[in-house]
Design a protein around this motif. Structure first.
Motif, PDB file in Angstrom:
ATOM      1  N   VAL A 169       0.989  -1.107  -0.157  1.00 48.74           N
ATOM      2  CA  VAL A 169      -0.126   0.169  -0.087  1.00 48.74           C
ATOM      3  C   VAL A 169       0.828   1.441  -0.070  1.00 48.74           C
ATOM      4  CG1 VAL A 169      -1.693   1.223   1.289  1.00 48.74           C
ATOM      5  CG2 VAL A 169      -2.089  -1.077   1.266  1.00 48.74           C
ATOM      6  N   HIS A 170       0.580   2.078  -1.026  1.00 52.37           N
ATOM      7  CA  HIS A 170       1.587   3.198  -1.163  1.00 52.37           C
ATOM      8  C   HIS A 170       0.797   4.473  -1.083  1.00 52.37           C
ATOM      9  CE1 HIS A 170       4.039  -0.213  -2.695  1.00 52.37           C
ATOM     10  NE2 HIS A 170       2.833  -0.360  -3.480  1.00 52.37           N
ATOM     11  N   ILE A 171       1.301   5.549  -0.351  1.00 55.80           N
ATOM     12  CA  ILE A 171       0.750   6.760  -0.251  1.00 55.80           C
ATOM     13  C   ILE A 171       1.846   8.034  -0.498  1.00 55.80           C
ATOM     14  CG2 ILE A 171      -1.184   6.387   1.408  1.00 55.80           C
ATOM     15  CD1 ILE A 171       0.479   7.469   3.472  1.00 55.80           C
ATOM     16  N   ALA A 172       1.194   8.948  -1.199  1.00 54.81           N
ATOM     17  CA  ALA A 172       2.114  10.045  -1.305  1.00 54.81           C
ATOM     18  C   ALA A 172       2.890  10.551  -0.355  1.00 54.81           C
ATOM     19  CB  ALA A 172       1.580  11.256  -2.454  1.00 54.81           C
ATOM     20  N   ASP A 173       4.096  10.870  -0.599  1.00 52.16           N
ATOM     21  CA  ASP A 173       4.888  11.713   0.737  1.00 52.16           C
ATOM     22  C   ASP A 173       4.739  13.021   0.206  1.00 52.16           C
ATOM     23  OD1 ASP A 173       6.541  12.781   2.321  1.00 52.16           O
ATOM     24  OD2 ASP A 173       8.302  11.606   1.906  1.00 52.16           O
ATOM     25  N   VAL A 174       3.954  13.930   0.862  1.00 47.98           N
ATOM     26  CA  VAL A 174       3.971  15.449   0.337  1.00 47.98           C
ATOM     27  C   VAL A 174       5.187  16.079   1.243  1.00 47.98           C
ATOM     28  CG1 VAL A 174       1.522  15.280  -0.355  1.00 47.98           C
ATOM     29  CG2 VAL A 174       2.069  15.868   2.045  1.00 47.98           C
ATOM     30  N   THR A 175       5.673  15.736   2.125  1.00 48.54           N
ATOM     31  CA  THR A 175       6.567  16.432   3.083  1.00 48.54           C
ATOM     32  C   THR A 175       7.592  16.814   2.230  1.00 48.54           C
ATOM     33  OG1 THR A 175       7.862  14.401   3.652  1.00 48.54           O
ATOM     34  CG2 THR A 175       6.030  14.995   5.131  1.00 48.54           C
ATOM     35  N   HIS A 176       8.070  16.403   1.143  1.00 51.49           N
ATOM     36  CA  HIS A 176       9.153  16.883   0.231  1.00 51.49           C
ATOM     37  C   HIS A 176       8.559  18.385  -0.243  1.00 51.49           C
ATOM     38  CE1 HIS A 176      12.545  16.720  -2.429  1.00 51.49           C
ATOM     39  NE2 HIS A 176      11.671  17.139  -3.473  1.00 51.49           N
ATOM     40  N   PHE A 177       7.350  18.330  -0.361  1.00 50.93           N
ATOM     41  CA  PHE A 177       7.054  19.806  -1.175  1.00 50.93           C
ATOM     42  C   PHE A 177       6.387  20.658  -0.060  1.00 50.93           C
ATOM     43  CE2 PHE A 177       6.562  16.346  -4.185  1.00 50.93           C
ATOM     44  CZ  PHE A 177       7.339  17.002  -5.137  1.00 50.93           C
ATOM     45  N   ASP A 208     -20.332  13.899  -4.210  1.00 52.67           N
ATOM     46  CA  ASP A 208     -20.113  14.848  -5.410  1.00 52.67           C
ATOM     47  C   ASP A 208     -19.101  15.677  -5.531  1.00 52.67           C
ATOM     48  OD1 ASP A 208     -21.147  16.166  -3.011  1.00 52.67           O
ATOM     49  OD2 ASP A 208     -22.466  17.455  -4.018  1.00 52.67           O
ATOM     50  N   ARG A 209     -18.170  15.644  -4.448  1.00 57.06           N
ATOM     51  CA  ARG A 209     -17.041  16.527  -4.751  1.00 57.06           C
ATOM     52  C   ARG A 209     -15.738  16.112  -3.798  1.00 57.06           C
ATOM     53  NH1 ARG A 209     -20.512  18.846  -1.244  1.00 57.06           N
ATOM     54  NH2 ARG A 209     -19.673  19.689   0.759  1.00 57.06           N
ATOM     55  N   ARG A 210     -14.436  16.367  -3.695  1.00 60.47           N
ATOM     56  CA  ARG A 210     -13.540  16.189  -2.979  1.00 60.47           C
ATOM     57  C   ARG A 210     -12.976  17.431  -2.075  1.00 60.47           C
ATOM     58  NH1 ARG A 210      -8.826  13.817  -6.246  1.00 60.47           N
ATOM     59  NH2 ARG A 210      -8.456  16.018  -6.628  1.00 60.47           N
ATOM     60  N   ILE A 211     -12.757  17.380  -1.167  1.00 57.68           N
ATOM     61  CA  ILE A 211     -12.084  18.497  -0.272  1.00 57.68           C
ATOM     62  C   ILE A 211     -10.875  18.096   0.136  1.00 57.68           C
ATOM     63  CG2 ILE A 211     -12.255  20.068   1.730  1.00 57.68           C
ATOM     64  CD1 ILE A 211     -15.365  19.382   1.880  1.00 57.68           C
ATOM     65  N   ASP A 212      -9.813  18.858  -0.881  1.00 56.96           N
ATOM     66  CA  ASP A 212      -8.457  18.514  -0.542  1.00 56.96           C
ATOM     67  C   ASP A 212      -7.665  19.273   0.522  1.00 56.96           C
ATOM     68  OD1 ASP A 212      -8.193  16.965  -2.998  1.00 56.96           O
ATOM     69  OD2 ASP A 212      -8.475  18.616  -4.267  1.00 56.96           O
ATOM     70  N   MET A 213      -6.537  18.371   1.019  1.00 59.30           N
ATOM     71  CA  MET A 213      -5.913  18.713   2.322  1.00 59.30           C
ATOM     72  C   MET A 213      -4.929  19.957   1.695  1.00 59.30           C
ATOM     73  SD  MET A 213      -3.325  16.606   4.893  1.00 59.30           S
ATOM     74  CE  MET A 213      -2.299  16.155   3.684  1.00 59.30           C
ATOM     75  N   LEU A 214      -4.455  19.615   0.412  1.00 61.09           N
ATOM     76  CA  LEU A 214      -3.451  20.558  -0.134  1.00 61.09           C
ATOM     77  C   LEU A 214      -3.972  21.166  -1.666  1.00 61.09           C
ATOM     78  CD1 LEU A 214      -0.428  18.057   0.415  1.00 61.09           C
ATOM     79  CD2 LEU A 214      -0.943  20.270   1.555  1.00 61.09           C
ATOM     80  N   PRO A 215      -3.256  22.173  -2.316  1.00 62.50           N
ATOM     81  CA  PRO A 215      -3.602  22.799  -3.271  1.00 62.50           C
ATOM     82  C   PRO A 215      -3.786  21.471  -4.594  1.00 62.50           C
ATOM     83  CG  PRO A 215      -2.157  24.026  -2.276  1.00 62.50           C
ATOM     84  CD  PRO A 215      -2.254  22.829  -1.449  1.00 62.50           C
ATOM     85  N   LYS A 216      -4.813  21.827  -5.508  1.00 63.67           N
ATOM     86  CA  LYS A 216      -4.872  20.926  -6.661  1.00 63.67           C
ATOM     87  C   LYS A 216      -3.580  20.538  -7.195  1.00 63.67           C
ATOM     88  CE  LYS A 216      -9.676  21.386  -7.287  1.00 63.67           C
ATOM     89  NZ  LYS A 216      -9.996  19.898  -6.597  1.00 63.67           N
ATOM     90  N   PRO A 217      -2.543  21.751  -7.535  1.00 60.74           N
ATOM     91  CA  PRO A 217      -1.463  21.214  -8.252  1.00 60.74           C
ATOM     92  C   PRO A 217      -0.627  20.352  -7.654  1.00 60.74           C
ATOM     93  CG  PRO A 217      -1.786  23.816  -8.246  1.00 60.74           C
ATOM     94  CD  PRO A 217      -2.652  22.961  -7.336  1.00 60.74           C
ATOM     95  N   LEU A 218      -0.564  20.302  -6.274  1.00 63.04           N
ATOM     96  CA  LEU A 218      -0.095  19.190  -5.568  1.00 63.04           C
ATOM     97  C   LEU A 218      -0.759  17.426  -5.616  1.00 63.04           C
ATOM     98  CD1 LEU A 218       1.387  20.932  -2.445  1.00 63.04           C
ATOM     99  CD2 LEU A 218       2.743  20.076  -4.364  1.00 63.04           C
ATOM    100  N   CYS A 257       2.233  15.371  -6.525  1.00 62.03           N
ATOM    101  CA  CYS A 257       2.256  14.428  -5.619  1.00 62.03           C
ATOM    102  C   CYS A 257       1.542  13.169  -5.874  1.00 62.03           C
ATOM    103  CB  CYS A 257       1.663  14.921  -4.181  1.00 62.03           C
ATOM    104  SG  CYS A 257       2.803  16.083  -3.673  1.00 62.03           S
ATOM    105  N   SER A 258       0.553  13.178  -6.917  1.00 62.23           N
ATOM    106  CA  SER A 258      -0.181  12.011  -7.437  1.00 62.23           C
ATOM    107  C   SER A 258       0.528  11.046  -8.044  1.00 62.23           C
ATOM    108  CB  SER A 258      -1.429  12.584  -8.552  1.00 62.23           C
ATOM    109  OG  SER A 258      -2.229  11.503  -8.902  1.00 62.23           O
ATOM    110  N   LEU A 259       0.131   9.742  -7.232  1.00 59.38           N
ATOM    111  CA  LEU A 259       0.933   8.290  -7.687  1.00 59.38           C
ATOM    112  C   LEU A 259       0.353   8.094  -9.018  1.00 59.38           C
ATOM    113  CD1 LEU A 259       0.772   6.578  -4.287  1.00 59.38           C
ATOM    114  CD2 LEU A 259       2.555   7.975  -5.047  1.00 59.38           C
ATOM    115  N   ARG A 260       1.268   7.637  -9.865  1.00 58.75           N
ATOM    116  CA  ARG A 260       0.862   7.292 -11.122  1.00 58.75           C
ATOM    117  C   ARG A 260       1.727   6.234 -11.748  1.00 58.75           C
ATOM    118  NH1 ARG A 260      -2.109  11.721 -13.336  1.00 58.75           N
ATOM    119  NH2 ARG A 260      -1.810  13.655 -12.172  1.00 58.75           N
ATOM    120  N   SER A 261       1.210   5.373 -12.275  1.00 63.99           N
ATOM    121  CA  SER A 261       2.006   3.907 -12.739  1.00 63.99           C
ATOM    122  C   SER A 261       2.956   4.339 -13.551  1.00 63.99           C
ATOM    123  CB  SER A 261       0.995   2.948 -13.412  1.00 63.99           C
ATOM    124  OG  SER A 261       0.067   2.526 -12.777  1.00 63.99           O
TER     125      SER A 261
END
Length: 97
Positions: free
Chosen positions: A27-35, A57-67, A72-76
Motif C-alpha cells: 500500500v503506497h501513499i504520496a509523501d507530500v513532506t518533500h513539497f 459529489d466532490r472532494r475537499i483536498d488537504m493541499l492545493p490541486k497542483p500538488l 504528488c499524485s501517484l501514477r503508474s
C-alpha cells in the motif's frame, strides 16, 4: 466523479506480487513532506484539514490541486516520493511473515 480514484492512481497505490507460496501486498501513499515545508501557511492549513475528504459529489483536498492532482499524485510508471507498507503473506497459513 470527483470522489473516485482513477485506475492509474489505484494501480500506483496498491501493488501485488506472488512468489511461490508468498504474496507481497503493498500500500503506497504520496509523501507530500518533500513539497510541504514545516510551519509555512500551506503546512498550517493542511494541519487544520488533516486529510482530503471524499464525498459523493466532490472532494475537499488537504493541499492545493497542483500538488494533489499532479506533482504528488501517484501514477503508474512515474517516480514519486511515497511512503510504502509491504506485507509478505504466506498463502497456506495467511500469516504475515
Amino acid at each position: 466523479g470527483p470522489s473516485e480514484l482513477s485506475e492509474d492512481s489505484m494501480a500506483a497505490a496498491v501493488s501485488l506480487a506472488r512468489e511461490r507460496k508468498l504474496v507481497e501486498l503493498g500500500v503506497h501513499i504520496a509523501d507530500v513532506t518533500h513539497f510541504l515545508k514545516p510551519n509555512t501557511p500551506m503546512d498550517l492549513e493542511a494541519a487544520k484539514r488533516c486529510t482530503s475528504v471524499y464525498l459523493v459529489d466532490r472532494r475537499i483536498d488537504m493541499l492545493p490541486k497542483p500538488l494533489t492532482e499532479d506533482i504528488c499524485s501517484l501514477r503508474s510508471g512515474v517516480d514519486r516520493f511515497a511512503f510504502s507498507v509491504l506485507w509478505r503473506i504466506n498463502l497456506d497459513t495467511a500469516e504475515i511473515v
